[in-house]
Design an enzyme around this catalytic site. Sequence first.
Site, mmCIF file in Angstrom:
data_model
loop_
_atom_site.group_PDB
_atom_site.id
_atom_site.type_symbol
_atom_site.label_atom_id
_atom_site.label_comp_id
_atom_site.label_asym_id
_atom_site.label_seq_id
_atom_site.Cartn_x
_atom_site.Cartn_y
_atom_site.Cartn_z
ATOM 1 N N LYS A 20 49.598 29.262 56.894
ATOM 2 C CA LYS A 20 48.308 29.957 56.888
ATOM 3 C C LYS A 20 48.531 31.434 56.575
ATOM 4 C CE LYS A 20 45.550 32.039 59.793
ATOM 5 N NZ LYS A 20 44.796 32.934 58.862
ATOM 6 N N GLY B 135 52.644 39.371 62.868
ATOM 7 C CA GLY B 135 51.335 39.999 62.993
ATOM 8 C C GLY B 135 51.277 40.893 64.216
ATOM 9 N N SER B 136 50.087 41.076 64.741
ATOM 10 C CA SER B 136 49.889 42.012 65.846
ATOM 11 C C SER B 136 50.416 41.444 67.155
ATOM 12 C CB SER B 136 48.405 42.342 65.996
ATOM 13 O OG SER B 136 47.709 41.233 66.544
ATOM 14 N N THR B 137 50.730 42.347 68.069
ATOM 15 C CA THR B 137 51.214 41.948 69.390
ATOM 16 C C THR B 137 50.140 41.185 70.157
ATOM 17 O OG1 THR B 137 52.724 43.828 69.444
ATOM 18 C CG2 THR B 137 52.156 42.832 71.560
ATOM 19 N N GLU C 75 57.237 37.926 65.265
ATOM 20 C CA GLU C 75 57.622 39.248 64.772
ATOM 21 C C GLU C 75 56.360 40.094 64.815
ATOM 22 O OE1 GLU C 75 57.972 42.471 63.131
ATOM 23 O OE2 GLU C 75 57.748 41.384 61.240
ATOM 24 N N CYS D 48 55.161 47.311 59.493
ATOM 25 C CA CYS D 48 55.568 47.376 60.898
ATOM 26 C C CYS D 48 56.847 48.166 61.095
ATOM 27 C CB CYS D 48 55.722 45.966 61.466
ATOM 28 S SG CYS D 48 56.932 44.944 60.594
ATOM 29 N N GLU E 214 50.233 51.423 68.541
ATOM 30 C CA GLU E 214 50.408 51.261 67.104
ATOM 31 C C GLU E 214 49.107 51.594 66.359
ATOM 32 O OE1 GLU E 214 52.628 48.052 64.281
ATOM 33 O OE2 GLU E 214 51.083 47.255 65.613
#
Length: 478
Positions: free
Chosen positions: A172, A225-227, A247, A281, A378
């Site tokens: 995806k 992607g995002s945390t 990651e 990132c 971030e």
Amino acid sequence: MKSLPHWIDSQARPASSGRWLEVFDPSSGEAFAQVAAGDATDVDMAVAAAAKAFPAWSSLRNSERAAWLEKLASALEARLEDFARAESLDGGKPYSLARDAEIPRAVSNLRFFAHAATQFASESHHGEAGLNYTLRAPLGVVATISPWNLPLYLFTWKIAPALAAGNTVVAKPSEVTPLTATLLGELAAEIGLPAGVLNIVHGTGAEAGEALVMHPDIKAISFTGSTVVGRRIAALATPHLKKVSLELGGKNPTLVFADSDWRVQLDTLVRSAFQNSGQICLCGSRVLVERSIYEEFRDAFVERVATLRLGDPSDENTQLGPLVSQAHFDKVKTCLDRARSEGGRFLVGGHALDRAGWFISPAVVEGLGPDTASNREEIFGPVATLQAFDSEQEALALANASEYGLAAMLWTRDLDRAHRLSAQLRAGIIWVNTWLMRDLRTPFGGMAASGLGREGGTEAMRFFTEAKNVCLALDKPP
């Protein structure tokens, strides 16, 4: 307007619901395509196709799977400029960056793991308790979920090791930048990659992503992607004991010591903060500078940032493009307002351009301490903060003053200092006197809020396989 379908079982398919999502050109803010709005029904179809293809694909020799990855890499390389144009349009990144770095890296990902397939070996142990050998079998159907900032680069970084190890994949891509993943699905069908081996399902995280993570036949999930989303995936997958590789975000420090060759390397230092408009990132968004050179460095850094050419991504001279979406543009603007309210002094940039699209001028900010939200959370945009330090220990404390632990950059000519600080910096990857120099054999990933697990080289091949040890009793000599 382009229509971007799923690619399931080597067939282009619209969403089962008939719904589509708009895809926008970041440089104009206007929709140029629509992408299939996938849901659990589409995920079910893709997983079924992948499960059907798995026995034949996993039984191929490693060299045969490698040949397919090489064939896909060559087909992609033959259309490099087309893919670079598509990536630039979709993500708003400079065409030159997509052409010279990101699409070639996607080709390299496919080729690297093609070679990895032929070199990946099992272990054997003897002399202690019989003869042991370890089989490393593919998991089955695995899911990969890739982000919008480096769309094809990170899409291939995930699917290549999964396929090389013998798994079949349901991938995806981000619904924000789905164009090049769709084109790769089309390319895979054109070269005759066996049906069901690579399936691409589009859609939002809430509808397609969560359905994919929760599907009972998905054995592992690799996510970048995002945390926040990474924590959500971990919460969904853990009760089902699925393998997960995450990651996630970063708030990376760049440590600049007085003895470094910072004047010669100024372009790299600026690039490390602002490449892809800071939407990487690995960008060094917190620049920590030894106090004895702080003012000289600050002035030179700001002067160089002020010369960055912000504009039309299709222009060969453009160095920075727009942010990727209206939502991300709004988020970065909010972060800039917060930096001002926290007392930050803007030395350059930090304002939206009066033009179509989602453009924000690159900003350098000083006067913010390590406890401010601007230095802890971030931003993922064209924003760098400057802080001064007086000693190694203060530099280390500032660098580690973050819940993230992805990357760090260390600039010094003192090799002892480089080793000493590298051992103490809380980061999964540390660059000394360089940035974004990558040997694909090395483990890549972060710690703490920056993720879980490692990608790259044998780490990726191990993640996408299951170890099974076989122990044979050996007759004792008479």
